[in-house]
Scaffold this motif. Structure first.
Motif, mmCIF file in Angstrom:
data_model
loop_
_atom_site.group_PDB
_atom_site.id
_atom_site.type_symbol
_atom_site.label_atom_id
_atom_site.label_comp_id
_atom_site.label_asym_id
_atom_site.label_seq_id
_atom_site.Cartn_x
_atom_site.Cartn_y
_atom_site.Cartn_z
ATOM 1 N N SER A 1 0.843 -1.189 0.000
ATOM 2 C CA SER A 1 0.000 0.000 0.000
ATOM 3 C C SER A 1 0.879 1.240 0.000
ATOM 4 O O SER A 1 2.097 1.149 0.137
ATOM 5 N N LYS A 2 0.251 2.408 -0.127
ATOM 6 C CA LYS A 2 0.992 3.665 -0.121
ATOM 7 C C LYS A 2 0.700 4.470 1.135
ATOM 8 O O LYS A 2 0.797 5.697 1.139
ATOM 9 N N THR A 3 0.326 3.775 2.192
ATOM 10 C CA THR A 3 0.084 4.440 3.471
ATOM 11 C C THR A 3 0.784 3.668 4.577
ATOM 12 O O THR A 3 1.072 2.482 4.444
ATOM 13 N N PHE A 4 1.041 4.364 5.676
ATOM 14 C CA PHE A 4 1.578 3.727 6.869
ATOM 15 C C PHE A 4 0.450 3.470 7.853
ATOM 16 O O PHE A 4 -0.492 4.265 7.961
ATOM 17 N N SER A 5 0.527 2.367 8.582
ATOM 18 C CA SER A 5 -0.452 2.061 9.619
ATOM 19 C C SER A 5 0.276 1.842 10.943
ATOM 20 O O SER A 5 1.447 1.440 10.972
ATOM 21 N N ASP A 6 -0.415 2.115 12.017
ATOM 22 C CA ASP A 6 0.180 1.956 13.336
ATOM 23 C C ASP A 6 0.484 0.490 13.628
ATOM 24 O O ASP A 6 -0.308 -0.403 13.300
ATOM 25 N N ILE A 7 1.628 0.249 14.259
ATOM 26 C CA ILE A 7 1.946 -1.075 14.795
ATOM 27 C C ILE A 7 1.604 -1.026 16.280
ATOM 28 O O ILE A 7 2.208 -0.258 17.041
ATOM 29 N N LEU A 8 0.639 -1.812 16.676
ATOM 30 C CA LEU A 8 0.108 -1.745 18.033
ATOM 31 C C LEU A 8 0.889 -2.643 18.989
ATOM 32 O O LEU A 8 1.642 -3.522 18.581
ATOM 33 N N ASN A 9 0.689 -2.388 20.272
ATOM 34 C CA ASN A 9 1.240 -3.221 21.357
ATOM 35 C C ASN A 9 2.763 -3.273 21.345
ATOM 36 O O ASN A 9 3.365 -4.310 21.636
ATOM 37 N N LEU A 10 3.388 -2.138 21.016
ATOM 38 C CA LEU A 10 4.836 -2.080 21.074
ATOM 39 C C LEU A 10 5.307 -2.074 22.526
ATOM 40 O O LEU A 10 4.607 -1.571 23.410
ATOM 41 N N PRO A 11 6.498 -2.602 22.792
ATOM 42 C CA PRO A 11 6.968 -2.693 24.177
ATOM 43 C C PRO A 11 7.482 -1.377 24.743
ATOM 44 O O PRO A 11 7.753 -1.286 25.939
ATOM 45 N N THR A 12 7.651 -0.354 23.916
ATOM 46 C CA THR A 12 8.156 0.928 24.377
ATOM 47 C C THR A 12 7.674 2.023 23.434
ATOM 48 O O THR A 12 7.402 1.765 22.252
ATOM 49 N N SER A 13 7.580 3.237 23.954
ATOM 50 C CA SER A 13 7.241 4.390 23.114
ATOM 51 C C SER A 13 8.460 5.269 22.868
ATOM 52 O O SER A 13 8.373 6.245 22.133
ATOM 53 N N ALA A 14 9.600 4.907 23.487
ATOM 54 C CA ALA A 14 10.839 5.684 23.332
ATOM 55 C C ALA A 14 11.719 5.027 22.282
ATOM 56 O O ALA A 14 12.831 4.575 22.555
ATOM 57 N N ILE A 15 11.218 4.969 21.054
ATOM 58 C CA ILE A 15 11.917 4.248 19.990
ATOM 59 C C ILE A 15 12.940 5.164 19.328
ATOM 60 O O ILE A 15 12.613 6.259 18.880
ATOM 61 N N THR A 16 14.168 4.685 19.260
ATOM 62 C CA THR A 16 15.210 5.459 18.604
ATOM 63 C C THR A 16 15.686 4.831 17.313
ATOM 64 O O THR A 16 16.232 5.505 16.452
ATOM 65 N N SER A 17 15.475 3.518 17.133
ATOM 66 C CA SER A 17 15.924 2.853 15.919
ATOM 67 C C SER A 17 15.170 1.542 15.754
ATOM 68 O O SER A 17 14.824 0.888 16.744
ATOM 69 N N VAL A 18 14.922 1.156 14.488
ATOM 70 C CA VAL A 18 14.163 -0.059 14.173
ATOM 71 C C VAL A 18 14.819 -0.760 12.996
ATOM 72 O O VAL A 18 15.305 -0.108 12.075
#
Length: 211
Positions: free
Chosen positions: A1-18
């Motif tokens: 698709s040409k849109t981004f969707s939220d990835i739910l239930n992540l273990p942290t909200s302080a994400i610096t790199s993926v």
């Protein structure tokens, strides 16, 4: 698709790199003061395992930037600018190169590339860091680096002739970086070798994929 969707239930909200490994599992570097690296237990799972990192505590250096190689060797740079490594068979990370580095990427041959704090690009060759390009004509103003499974290495530079940080691609034949006519601040490379970039105005809200 040409849109981004939220990835739910992540273990942290302080994400610096993926990054994503060969099994499609998400790895997340957490920049909280007691930060860890989290690895998705299975692709599309909402459960994450904690990968322990050294020296993390109230005053310790949590992970800052993360990259996964084609053989699933994981690398991260902590906020004290040291490079750590964990092979697929190892349970935890260990210090790989002490120094002053801010970005890491891995090429198709599991070759490690880093950007030093002064903005110089290096490639690890036979255990030694070699400057790229070797002539040293590249200015000390690198911002981000990404490696693709097709062997491509992209870097964002700010040359004196550029008004904004600009995308460059490593040319193996002449051992130099070729200018891609596109401004960019951050870059990563998809499995098909196409770079994805963010606008050169952090924090950017627009991502672009090469056609």
């Amino acid at each position: 698709s040409k849109t981004f969707s939220d990835i739910l239930n992540l273990p942290t909200s302080a994400i610096t790199s993926v990054d994503v490994d060969s099994e499609g599992r998400i790895w997340i570097a957490d920049l909280a003061i007691n930060g860890r690296i989290y690895r998705q237990r299975q692709k599309n799972s909402s459960t994450y395992d904690i990968i322990q990192v050294p020296n993390v505590g109230p005053n310790g250096p949590p992970p800052f930037t993360l990259a996964i190689g084609p053989d699933d060797t994981a690398y991260y740079i902590d906020n004290q600018f040291n490079l750590y490594r964990k092979t697929k068979v190892q349970a935890n990370f260990s210090k790989f190169i002490a120094g002053a580095y801010v970005r890491v990427a891995v090429g198709a041959a599991n070759d490690v590339w880093v950007i030093a704090t002064e903005g110089i690009v290096f490639q690890l060759v036979n255990g030694n860091l070699e400057r790229r390009p070797p002539t040293g004509t590249q200015p000390n103003s690198s911002f981000d680096i990404g490696g693709g499974p097709d062997g491509s290495i992209y870097v964002t530079f700010l040359f004196p002739s550029d008004s904004l940080p600009t995308l460059y691609k490593w040319n193996v034949s002449n051992r130099s970086f070729d200018r891609v006519n596109r401004s960019a601040w951050q870059v990563d490379v998809a499995p098909n070798g196409r770079p994805w970039i963010l606008d050169p105005f952090p924090p950017s809200s627009t991502a672009y994929q090469a056609k």
